[in-house]
Enzyme design. Structure first.
Site, PDB file in Angstrom:
ATOM      1  N   GLU A  17       0.844  -1.196   0.000  1.00 17.43           N
ATOM      2  CA  GLU A  17       0.000   0.000   0.000  1.00 17.43           C
ATOM      3  C   GLU A  17       0.882   1.250   0.000  1.00 17.43           C
ATOM      4  O   GLU A  17       0.608   2.205  -0.707  1.00 17.43           O
ATOM      5  CB  GLU A  17      -0.932  -0.027   1.214  1.00 17.43           C
ATOM      6  CG  GLU A  17      -1.942   1.096   1.238  1.00 17.43           C
ATOM      7  CD  GLU A  17      -1.541   2.246   2.146  1.00 17.43           C
ATOM      8  OE1 GLU A  17      -2.209   3.295   2.084  1.00 17.43           O
ATOM      9  OE2 GLU A  17      -0.568   2.117   2.904  1.00 17.43           O
ATOM     10  N   ASP A  45      -7.192   1.654   7.433  1.00 16.89           N
ATOM     11  CA  ASP A  45      -5.810   2.087   7.208  1.00 16.89           C
ATOM     12  C   ASP A  45      -5.425   3.240   8.136  1.00 16.89           C
ATOM     13  O   ASP A  45      -4.519   3.992   7.847  1.00 16.89           O
ATOM     14  CB  ASP A  45      -5.617   2.499   5.740  1.00 16.89           C
ATOM     15  CG  ASP A  45      -4.155   2.709   5.387  1.00 16.89           C
ATOM     16  OD1 ASP A  45      -3.292   2.028   5.981  1.00 16.89           O
ATOM     17  OD2 ASP A  45      -3.868   3.572   4.550  1.00 16.89           O
ATOM     18  N   HIS A 115       4.586   3.807  11.003  1.00 20.92           N
ATOM     19  CA  HIS A 115       5.668   4.289  10.138  1.00 20.92           C
ATOM     20  C   HIS A 115       6.908   4.649  10.953  1.00 20.92           C
ATOM     21  O   HIS A 115       7.625   5.587  10.612  1.00 20.92           O
ATOM     22  CB  HIS A 115       5.212   5.477   9.285  1.00 20.92           C
ATOM     23  CG  HIS A 115       3.995   5.181   8.488  1.00 20.92           C
ATOM     24  ND1 HIS A 115       4.021   4.393   7.367  1.00 20.92           N
ATOM     25  CD2 HIS A 115       2.705   5.558   8.665  1.00 20.92           C
ATOM     26  CE1 HIS A 115       2.802   4.296   6.880  1.00 20.92           C
ATOM     27  NE2 HIS A 115       1.977   4.990   7.653  1.00 20.92           N
TER      28      HIS A 115
END
Length: 152
Positions: A17, A45, A115
């Site tokens: 993604e 998400d 992240h």
């Protein structure tokens, strides 16, 4: 519980993604010929933080049905239906008219972990994850068990 919906539920987990959605595009290319069999596409998400509701893309009649389904989640206080689902993993389908939903949740701590090197299961709150799972379970089961597919 021995429950079995009228239609098939399909959970798809793919990668890439963050690299342009190539996993989602590949899945779409492989299955788009059966698009009339897809009732709704849903994406999560935004992490698994305390859910607030669903973003929804679809026509007014389908939106009313989703709003009604979300009332079932009143006991956990997750009933809101926001304008527009989004997510690269479901965009292909929604552009072709399939209704879409995306989980909306509390993003205040998203970049604390996601992240980053700290993006591990050990930082997840099991209670919040369970609430997110409850939203998807209720919505997907009820839609799969309706007499008719969501209107397009």
């Amino acid at each position: 519980l021995g429950l079995r919906p009228k239609r098939t539920l399909r959970l798809v987990l793919w990668t890439a993604e963050e690299q342009g959605g190539i996993g989602a595009e590949q899945y779409y290319q492989l299955h788009k010929e059966n698009i009339s069999n897809f009732d709704i596409v849903m994406e999560s998400d935004e992490g698994t933080f305390k859910p607030a509701g669903l973003g929804f893309t679809g026509n007014a009649k389908a939106r009313d049905i989703v709003r009604e389904i979300m009332t079932l989640l009143q006991p956990i206080n997750v009933t809101d239906v926001y304008d527009n689902a989004d997510g690269i993993d479901i965009d292909y389908w929604m552009r072709d008219g399939v209704p879409g939903a995306s989980l909306r949740d509390d993003l205040s701590k998203y970049f604390w972990f996601h992240h980053s090197q700290g993006d591990m299961m050990t930082v997840q709150d099991p209670n919040q994850m369970n609430l997110c799972a409850a939203v998807w379970t209720v919505v997907s089961y009820v839609i799969a068990d309706m007499e008719e597919m969501l209107p397009r």
